[in-house]
Design a protein around this motif. Sequence first.
Motif, PDB file in Angstrom:
ATOM      1  N   ARG A 136    -114.446 -27.479  32.612  1.00 18.85           N
ATOM      2  CA  ARG A 136    -113.770 -26.517  33.485  1.00 18.85           C
ATOM      3  C   ARG A 136    -112.884 -27.240  34.503  1.00 18.85           C
ATOM      4  N   MET A 137    -113.409 -28.309  35.098  1.00 20.30           N
ATOM      5  CA  MET A 137    -112.613 -29.034  36.086  1.00 20.30           C
ATOM      6  C   MET A 137    -111.392 -29.668  35.436  1.00 20.30           C
ATOM      7  N   VAL A 138    -111.567 -30.254  34.241  1.00 20.26           N
ATOM      8  CA  VAL A 138    -110.425 -30.849  33.537  1.00 20.26           C
ATOM      9  C   VAL A 138    -109.387 -29.785  33.206  1.00 20.26           C
ATOM     10  N   ALA A 139    -109.858 -28.610  32.764  1.00 19.03           N
ATOM     11  CA  ALA A 139    -108.941 -27.535  32.388  1.00 19.03           C
ATOM     12  C   ALA A 139    -108.131 -27.054  33.581  1.00 19.03           C
TER      13      ALA A 139
ATOM     14  N   SER B 175    -108.126 -37.765  35.021  1.00 20.74           N
ATOM     15  CA  SER B 175    -108.276 -38.606  36.212  1.00 20.74           C
ATOM     16  C   SER B 175    -108.492 -37.755  37.468  1.00 20.74           C
ATOM     17  N   ARG B 176    -107.717 -36.667  37.619  1.00 18.66           N
ATOM     18  CA  ARG B 176    -107.905 -35.820  38.792  1.00 18.66           C
ATOM     19  C   ARG B 176    -109.265 -35.122  38.749  1.00 18.66           C
ATOM     20  N   ALA B 177    -109.683 -34.714  37.547  1.00 20.86           N
ATOM     21  CA  ALA B 177    -111.003 -34.097  37.415  1.00 20.86           C
ATOM     22  C   ALA B 177    -112.092 -35.090  37.777  1.00 20.86           C
TER      23      ALA B 177
ATOM     24  N   LEU C  80    -116.750 -38.899  39.496  1.00 16.73           N
ATOM     25  CA  LEU C  80    -117.142 -39.578  38.273  1.00 16.73           C
ATOM     26  C   LEU C  80    -116.018 -40.506  37.836  1.00 16.73           C
ATOM     27  N   THR C  81    -116.290 -41.339  36.836  1.00 18.43           N
ATOM     28  CA  THR C  81    -115.236 -42.166  36.278  1.00 18.43           C
ATOM     29  C   THR C  81    -114.483 -41.379  35.216  1.00 18.43           C
ATOM     30  N   GLN C  82    -113.227 -41.760  34.972  1.00 12.67           N
ATOM     31  CA  GLN C  82    -112.451 -41.057  33.960  1.00 12.67           C
ATOM     32  C   GLN C  82    -113.076 -41.191  32.566  1.00 12.67           C
ATOM     33  N   PRO C  83    -113.551 -42.392  32.158  1.00 14.87           N
ATOM     34  CA  PRO C  83    -114.197 -42.477  30.839  1.00 14.87           C
ATOM     35  C   PRO C  83    -115.403 -41.554  30.710  1.00 14.87           C
ATOM     36  N   SER C  84    -116.160 -41.403  31.795  1.00 12.74           N
ATOM     37  CA  SER C  84    -117.330 -40.526  31.753  1.00 12.74           C
ATOM     38  C   SER C  84    -116.915 -39.079  31.533  1.00 12.74           C
ATOM     39  N   VAL C  85    -115.853 -38.632  32.227  1.00 12.33           N
ATOM     40  CA  VAL C  85    -115.360 -37.257  32.072  1.00 12.33           C
ATOM     41  C   VAL C  85    -114.851 -37.046  30.654  1.00 12.33           C
TER      42      VAL C  85
ATOM     43  N   VAL D 246    -116.356 -34.309  27.766  1.00 12.44           N
ATOM     44  CA  VAL D 246    -115.548 -33.297  27.086  1.00 12.44           C
ATOM     45  C   VAL D 246    -115.601 -33.500  25.571  1.00 12.44           C
ATOM     46  N   ARG D 247    -115.559 -34.750  25.126  1.00 11.16           N
ATOM     47  CA  ARG D 247    -115.656 -35.003  23.684  1.00 11.16           C
ATOM     48  C   ARG D 247    -117.005 -34.536  23.142  1.00 11.16           C
ATOM     49  N   LEU D 248    -118.080 -34.779  23.887  1.00 10.93           N
ATOM     50  CA  LEU D 248    -119.402 -34.335  23.454  1.00 10.93           C
ATOM     51  C   LEU D 248    -119.454 -32.805  23.364  1.00 10.93           C
TER      52      LEU D 248
END
Length: 296
Positions: A10-13, A19-21, A27-32, A36-38
Amino acid sequence: MDPRRLLTFRMVAHERSFSRAAASLSLTQPSVSHQVRLLETEIGLRLLDRGRGGLTLTPAGEVLLEHADRVAWRLELADSQIAALGQTQRNQIRLGGFPTALGGFIPAAIGRLRTTNDQAQVLLAEVTPSALEPRLLSGEFDLAVSYQDTRAERRGFEGTERVDLLRETFLVGMPETHRLAGEEGPVPLTEFADDDWIVPSAEGFLVQSCIDAGFTPRIVSITQDPIATRGFISRGLGVDWVPSLLLDDFRNAVALRVEGPMRHRDIFALLPPGDRHPLAAETLDALLKTAAEFEA
């Protein structure tokens, strides 16, 4: 479906950026990106398209975002209601209302409430009908007063309880020197076809009432401020629709009922989903009794 992944998506969307999410979620960008991929793997559909123009939602992403927003609102509402159970907030109820109702109707109801419960504290905030749903569902209000055009489909929000308060009518306000100021009974709306009009909006059901009567109002000013409207009318600069809730405040002016395809609006209270504030029932009772007086 993992709710943490859903809220991360939701935050990414909303941010349209990993990166902003990540910054918003601490959190780190790789973690976000991993979360989302999961989530996409979990539901078996792609949620985001990653192109040169940035992130865009897929059809599945648009559907899921709507549900994610609802989940987030309910979590915020739960946090707010749990916090309200604290003893320090039990005597405070947060009430939202539209501007016209705040001019007299809601203060009268609060005064009534205080006569039966002198410990009650009402925290007031202005909210327009268009902005009400997210603010109510996020837990900002324990009770809200809103309105809708009577001819429109009955409005409510999923999970809320609607309690009808009164049906308000509109009169036409004019200066005491107006040619029709001496009339006692309802007059045809078409009698004001040649007048200058001060209106809250160039669109909407009030202007439509004039069109339904057979004329397009000649608008000379647009303002939603009742004090400004009263000033324009009393100085002979035009006529305007006067909500019956504010009728007592229009001094140095005359307000007449009109005949014809008149519009009304239904005023109602909304209680949010979930637990009720300890003061909600008392406040609602005060609103209902005050509504009966205003309608009379």
